[in-house]
Design a protein around this motif. Structure first.
Motif, PDB file in Angstrom:
ATOM      1  N   UNK A   1       5.561  -2.614  10.004  1.00  0.00           N
ATOM      2  CA  UNK A   1       5.110  -2.669  11.155  1.00  0.00           C
ATOM      3  C   UNK A   1       6.151  -1.614  12.373  1.00  0.00           C
ATOM      4  N   UNK A   2       6.909  -1.151  12.102  1.00  0.00           N
ATOM      5  CA  UNK A   2       7.306  -0.160  12.405  1.00  0.00           C
ATOM      6  C   UNK A   2       6.976   1.522  12.410  1.00  0.00           C
ATOM      7  N   UNK A   3       5.923   1.516  10.697  1.00  0.00           N
ATOM      8  CA  UNK A   3       5.186   3.010  10.533  1.00  0.00           C
ATOM      9  C   UNK A   3       4.695   3.494  11.572  1.00  0.00           C
ATOM     10  N   UNK A   4       3.635   4.059  12.027  1.00  0.00           N
ATOM     11  CA  UNK A   4       2.718   5.247  12.910  1.00  0.00           C
ATOM     12  C   UNK A   4       2.117   4.571  12.027  1.00  0.00           C
ATOM     13  N   UNK A   5       1.107   4.616  10.917  1.00  0.00           N
ATOM     14  CA  UNK A   5       0.649   3.860  10.103  1.00  0.00           C
ATOM     15  C   UNK A   5       1.033   2.861   9.177  1.00  0.00           C
ATOM     16  N   UNK A   6       0.997   1.777   8.842  1.00  0.00           N
ATOM     17  CA  UNK A   6       0.720   1.247   6.976  1.00  0.00           C
ATOM     18  C   UNK A   6      -0.489   0.284   6.353  1.00  0.00           C
ATOM     19  N   UNK A   7      -0.035   0.280   5.502  1.00  0.00           N
ATOM     20  CA  UNK A   7      -1.077  -0.798   4.200  1.00  0.00           C
ATOM     21  C   UNK A   7      -0.775  -1.246   3.923  1.00  0.00           C
TER      22      UNK A   7
END
Length: 261
Positions: A130-136
């Protein structure tokens, strides 16, 4: 540790689809965190990815069918990077045979890996993602998720769970940077059949198998496109569609005939 690097964690990373997922991510420039039971295979794969693609490749030998291992893997991942942007829950296996005849500890071990490890790793690593700009998150299930499969009863049920859980989690996270997808491959040229004790069906499986690199490429493309369910291959898509619309009793009879001991 370089916090500017983007990492992908891949479980079950040393064979079949997992190895291809790790390799193709490295080819795209992702640094990789590799988890599998085999330390020797992990060492070889890590070295190959570093040499071929110039990425950072860390590895940890861990058996995720052991209840404490998911915590160990999550702690190791958090210590390795603060920039985890992809979690691929690929580790899993099946057992072939009638439920009542298979040893219960072996079946519970399979459920620990196929279900509990997926849930625990996702829960423990979501704060990082959740800390990333976009994650998968990519959870690997199977086309068995669309039907009950006699003689693979708990395996297919575990994949039903993974698919349902993935869709629910995807909705819960729709307003966050984390996209959740579920990869549902059909027969694939991996070691699955041998580990499941299905060597007698190897000739049949060979007629329908996709190659791991095809499955991985389809999975990653659709994961990055943020698709909810990913079914590689036309025949597998048709099979899943049939399982949705045909009577369950008929599907179960057909499956029982295919996998009959």
């Amino acid at each position: 540790m370089d916090s500017l690097k983007t990492y992908a964690l891949v479980t079950g990373a040393t064979s079949g689809i997992g190895k291809e997922l790790a390799t193709q991510l490295a080819a795209k420039g992702y640094n990789v965190l590799l988890v599998s039971r085999s330390a020797d295979k992990l060492e070889l794969l890590s070295r190959d990815l570093v040499e071929q693609y110039g990425v950072d490749a860390k590895h940890l030998a861990a058996d995720l069918s052991i209840a404490s291992s998911a915590q160990t893997v999550a702690d190791w991942c958090a210590a390795s990077t603060s920039s985890l942007s992809i979690l691929i829950n690929n580790a899993g296996y099946g057992l072939w045979g009638d439920f009542a005849e298979l040893e219960l500890p072996a079946q519970l071990n399979m459920l620990q890996l196929n279900i509990n490890a997926v849930v625990e790793l996702s829960h423990r690593l979501l704060p990082l993602l959740k800390q990333q700009k976009q994650a998968y998150i990519l959870n690997v299930a199977s086309t068995a998720a669309y039907q009950a499969v006699p003689t693979l009863a708990l395996y297919s049920a575990s994949k039903v769970f993974v698919l349902s859980y993935s869709r629910a989690l995807r909705y819960e996270l729709k307003d966050t940077p984390v996209s959740v997808s579920c990869l549902c491959p059909g027969p694939t040229a991996t070691g699955f059949a041998d580990r499941a004790g299905m060597s007698a069906l190897a000739e049949l499986a060979d007629k329908f198998n996709m190659q791991p690199d095809e499955v991985a490429a389809s999975g990653l493309k659709d994961m990055f496109d943020k698709k909810a369910e990913i079914i590689p291959g036309l025949l597998n898509k048709l099979s899943a569609a049939g399982a949705r619309h045909l009577p369950k009793a008929l599907i179960e009879k057909i499956s029982a005939g295919l996998y009959d001991r």
